[in-house]
Design a protein around this motif. Structure first.
Motif, short mmCIF file in Angstrom:
data_model
loop_
_atom_site.label_atom_id
_atom_site.label_comp_id
_atom_site.label_asym_id
_atom_site.label_seq_id
_atom_site.Cartn_x
_atom_site.Cartn_y
_atom_site.Cartn_z
N GLY A 243 47.67 51.11 31.27
CA GLY A 243 46.78 52.07 31.91
C GLY A 243 45.37 52.10 31.35
O GLY A 243 44.63 53.04 31.64
N GLU A 244 45.01 51.08 30.57
CA GLU A 244 43.68 51.08 29.96
C GLU A 244 42.98 49.75 30.16
O GLU A 244 43.60 48.68 30.07
N PHE A 245 41.67 49.84 30.40
CA PHE A 245 40.83 48.65 30.38
C PHE A 245 40.65 48.27 28.92
O PHE A 245 40.42 49.13 28.07
N GLN A 246 40.74 46.98 28.63
CA GLN A 246 40.64 46.52 27.25
C GLN A 246 39.23 46.08 26.85
O GLN A 246 38.96 45.90 25.67
N SER A 247 38.35 45.93 27.85
CA SER A 247 36.99 45.49 27.54
C SER A 247 36.05 45.91 28.65
O SER A 247 36.49 46.14 29.79
N PRO A 248 34.75 45.98 28.35
CA PRO A 248 33.78 46.26 29.41
C PRO A 248 33.82 45.20 30.51
O PRO A 248 33.60 45.51 31.68
N ASP B 287 36.46 43.69 31.67
CA ASP B 287 37.56 44.02 32.59
C ASP B 287 37.12 45.09 33.58
O ASP B 287 37.42 45.01 34.76
N LEU B 288 36.40 46.08 33.08
CA LEU B 288 35.90 47.14 33.96
C LEU B 288 34.87 46.59 34.94
O LEU B 288 34.89 46.92 36.12
N GLU B 289 34.00 45.71 34.47
CA GLU B 289 33.00 45.10 35.34
C GLU B 289 33.67 44.30 36.46
O GLU B 289 33.26 44.38 37.62
N ALA B 290 34.73 43.55 36.11
CA ALA B 290 35.44 42.78 37.12
C ALA B 290 36.05 43.68 38.19
O ALA B 290 36.04 43.35 39.39
N VAL B 291 36.54 44.84 37.80
CA VAL B 291 37.10 45.80 38.74
C VAL B 291 35.99 46.37 39.63
O VAL B 291 36.18 46.54 40.84
N CYS B 292 34.82 46.64 39.04
CA CYS B 292 33.68 47.12 39.84
C CYS B 292 33.33 46.11 40.92
O CYS B 292 33.10 46.48 42.08
N VAL B 293 33.29 44.83 40.56
CA VAL B 293 32.97 43.77 41.53
C VAL B 293 34.07 43.70 42.59
O VAL B 293 33.78 43.61 43.78
N ASP B 294 35.32 43.76 42.16
CA ASP B 294 36.44 43.71 43.11
C ASP B 294 36.41 44.91 44.06
O ASP B 294 36.81 44.82 45.21
#
Length: 123
Positions: free
Chosen positions: A57-62, A64-71
């Motif tokens: 339930g956690e993003f492990q790095s910025p 990973d979060l950036e990739a989700v933003c793009v997705d």
């Protein structure tokens, strides 16, 4: 620092929350626009849990979060700034809880939202 003209820029964490909410609604809302914030958030939470690179339930790095933003549909350059602002504001001990992210997106984008709905979907 000098900002390059034309480079997407997010001026605040609140703006980053609003952008996340806007793109989540575009992706997970009904085409008719009849989806509630609760429904959009629930679909987004399911998508994060099933399809995104998060562990426990956690993003492990910025990144990973950036990739989700793009997705989610946010332009790559803007996604970098959105992710950086959200990470800086919400991450603790090198991780960012997806539930904490969604809870903040909901409360920042819709202050009048019934907080009981957040509990229904585990946020």
């Amino acid at each position: 620092s000098t900002e390059v003209v034309g480079t997407p820029h997010v001026s605040s964490t609140e703006e980053a929350f609003r952008l996340w909410a806007k793109f989540a609604e575009q992706r997970f809302g009904c085409p008719s626009g009849s989806s509630t914030l609760f429904e959009v958030t629930q679909r987004c939470a399911q998508w994060l849990a099933i399809h995104c690179k998060i562990r426990l339930g956690e993003f492990q790095s910025p990144g990973d979060l950036e990739a989700v933003c793009v997705d989610l549909g946010i332009d790559e350059e803007l996604a970098t700034d959105v992710a950086a602002r959200l990470w800086a504001d919400l991450a603790t001990d090198g991780c960012l809880s997806s539930a904490l992210l969604l809870r903040n997106v909901v409360t920042q984008s819709e202050p009048q939202c019934c907080r009981a709905h957040l509990g229904i979907i585990g946020l």
